[in-house]
Design a protein around this motif. Structure first.
Motif, PDB file in Angstrom:
ATOM      1  N   LEU A  93      26.586  13.504  14.225  1.00 39.37           N
ATOM      2  CA  LEU A  93      27.810  13.902  13.540  1.00 39.37           C
ATOM      3  C   LEU A  93      28.147  12.954  12.393  1.00 39.37           C
ATOM      4  N   SER A  94      27.750  11.689  12.522  1.00 41.27           N
ATOM      5  CA  SER A  94      27.981  10.731  11.436  1.00 41.27           C
ATOM      6  C   SER A  94      27.105  11.057  10.233  1.00 41.27           C
ATOM      7  N   GLU A 133      37.305   2.883  16.324  1.00 41.67           N
ATOM      8  CA  GLU A 133      37.804   4.258  16.297  1.00 41.67           C
ATOM      9  C   GLU A 133      38.493   4.577  14.977  1.00 41.67           C
ATOM     10  N   GLN A 134      37.785   4.247  13.902  1.00 42.84           N
ATOM     11  CA  GLN A 134      38.318   4.435  12.557  1.00 42.84           C
ATOM     12  C   GLN A 134      38.552   5.908  12.238  1.00 42.84           C
ATOM     13  N   ILE A 135      37.605   6.750  12.654  1.00 45.54           N
ATOM     14  CA  ILE A 135      37.734   8.162  12.306  1.00 45.54           C
ATOM     15  C   ILE A 135      37.052   9.013  13.367  1.00 45.54           C
ATOM     16  N   ASN A 136      37.644  10.159  13.633  1.00 44.05           N
ATOM     17  CA  ASN A 136      37.081  11.118  14.574  1.00 44.05           C
ATOM     18  C   ASN A 136      36.028  11.948  13.847  1.00 44.05           C
ATOM     19  N   VAL A 154      31.108   3.879  27.192  1.00 44.20           N
ATOM     20  CA  VAL A 154      29.684   4.105  26.952  1.00 44.20           C
ATOM     21  C   VAL A 154      29.305   3.531  25.592  1.00 44.20           C
ATOM     22  N   TYR A 155      27.994   3.375  25.389  1.00 45.63           N
ATOM     23  CA  TYR A 155      27.514   3.034  24.045  1.00 45.63           C
ATOM     24  C   TYR A 155      27.806   4.207  23.124  1.00 45.63           C
ATOM     25  N   ILE A 156      28.267   3.907  21.915  1.00 47.19           N
ATOM     26  CA  ILE A 156      28.755   5.009  21.074  1.00 47.19           C
ATOM     27  C   ILE A 156      27.960   5.224  19.797  1.00 47.19           C
ATOM     28  N   PHE A 176      33.878   9.267  18.425  1.00 50.20           N
ATOM     29  CA  PHE A 176      33.926   8.141  17.499  1.00 50.20           C
ATOM     30  C   PHE A 176      32.544   7.486  17.408  1.00 50.20           C
ATOM     31  N   ASN A 177      32.301   6.821  16.260  1.00 44.90           N
ATOM     32  CA  ASN A 177      31.004   6.169  16.076  1.00 44.90           C
ATOM     33  C   ASN A 177      31.101   4.650  15.995  1.00 44.90           C
ATOM     34  N   ASN A 178      32.287   4.095  16.237  1.00 40.17           N
ATOM     35  CA  ASN A 178      32.429   2.644  16.322  1.00 40.17           C
ATOM     36  C   ASN A 178      33.653   2.309  17.165  1.00 40.17           C
ATOM     37  N   ALA A 179      33.642   1.098  17.722  1.00 38.00           N
ATOM     38  CA  ALA A 179      34.665   0.717  18.693  1.00 38.00           C
ATOM     39  C   ALA A 179      36.059   0.613  18.089  1.00 38.00           C
TER      40      ALA A 179
END
Length: 346
Positions: free
Chosen positions: A58-59, A100-103, A235-237, A95-98
């Motif tokens: 998705l990123s 949680e900057q953007i959905n 979990v790992y994201i 999210f792609n980082n801890a």
């Protein structure tokens, strides 16, 4: 009157053709013959513990959309079981980082193949164009001999295979033969193949079709590792390779002069903890001279002329009362990563 207008337009068209013959591409870049860009983005996993794989794809999806490839030319294949998973403490989000900057699972995500539609058969049929007649347009890869295609795969793999949802596998030979069918059927101009799995380079070793540039997150015998955990999600994201790819792409814009060689070097072993593989022997152009937007951007044909053009008179329109003091609203993509906090997540 109509005949004179037609002759005028014909003269201008011929002038454009002759003018364009004199336009040269800068020496730094090599000319590409492609006329359109497509992306095939596939997450072959499912189940909660594989959260990072859907965040990966998705990123990349968000990045290629930001750089100009429209949804009509993106095929997105995901299990689509993460956003509403009962274990997800942030329902309807990914999210792609801890931080949680953007959905990345936003309102504008268009999933073309979901659930058990993400299968080896559907993937091969998509590439080769051998889909059933009643397949909707959104599920077809409508490419031609002028198409540059970005293929991104993420999931679990091994030496010479990639698993699809823990129930079946596509082998490196099957994938190589599918790409050869695409070449024989004139379904692409060039392909950039990216795979982020364990032993990922084994998936491009059997390629034998021309005009393919390939890169992988790990060599045969190596694991492709995740980057970090979001303790709130549990979990790992995101995977390490895709994390550094996104960090690079966040600084790429539609008019960027960055090259494919720069992209191929985004994740050294000191960062990825695995060796990134690259195969370039099938690719005719020098990656040092290929702009990254040849695969991650959108083609925008432009006619260059130094003379004013006045084909018809523009009719005068009545002025409307507008509030000139109002500032026009601007829309743009938010950065996927909190750039000021990147140092804390590496």
């Amino acid at each position: 009157m109509y005949r004179s207008t037609f002759l005028c337009c014909t003269f201008i068209f011929i002038f454009f053709i002759h003018s364009n013959q004199g336009v040269e591409i800068p020496e730094k870049f090599q000319k590409s013959n492609h006329t359109n860009n497509w992306a095939v983005l596939v997450d072959t996993s499912r189940f909660w513990f594989n959260y990072r794989h859907v965040a990966n794809v998705l990123s990349i999806y968000r990045s290629v959309k930001r750089l100009g490839i429209p949804d009509s030319q993106i095929i997105l294949m995901i299990s689509d079981d993460m956003a509403c998973n009962p274990r997800n403490p942030r329902p309807a989000t990914i999210f792609n980082n801890a931080h949680e900057q953007i959905n990345v699972y936003g309102d504008d995500v268009e999933v073309d193949y979901r659930g058990y539609e993400v299968s080896v058969e559907n993937f091969i049929r998509l590439l080769t164009g051998r889909v059933p007649p009643d397949t909707p347009r959104s599920k077809r890869l409508l490419t031609d001999e002028g198409s540059n295609i970005l293929i991104y795969l993420t999931g679990h793999g091994g030496d010479g295979f990639l698993k699809f949802q823990d129930s079946e596998e596509v082998t490196s030979q099957e994938l190589a033969d599918a790409l050869e069918q695409m070449w024989q059927k004139k379904r692409y101009n060039e392909i950039f193949f990216i795979i982020d799995t364990c032993q990922a380079s084994s998936m491009y070793e059997k390629f034998y079709s021309p005009n393919i540039l390939a890169t992988a997150s790990s060599l045969v015998g190596e694991d492709s590792l995740s980057h970090h955990v979001d303790s709130a999600i549990g979990v790992y994201i995101i995977d390490r390779y895709t994390y550094y790819v996104l960090e690079f792409l966040e600084n790429v814009h539609p008019t960027s002069k960055r090259t494919m060689s720069e992209f191929l070097a985004v994740c050294p072993k000191s960062a990825c903890l695995s060796t990134v593989g690259v195969r370039r022997d099938l690719f005719k152009r020098d990656p040092d001279k290929v702009p990254i937007t040849d695969f991650f951007g959108s083609v925008r044909p432009v006619i260059i002329t130094t003379e004013p053009i006045n084909i018809i008179d523009i009719p005068k329109r009545k002025k409307t009362n507008t509030n000139k003091s109002a500032t026009p609203e601007k829309h743009e993509y938010m950065p996927q990563f909190p750039m000021h906090l990147l140092q804390t997540t590496k």
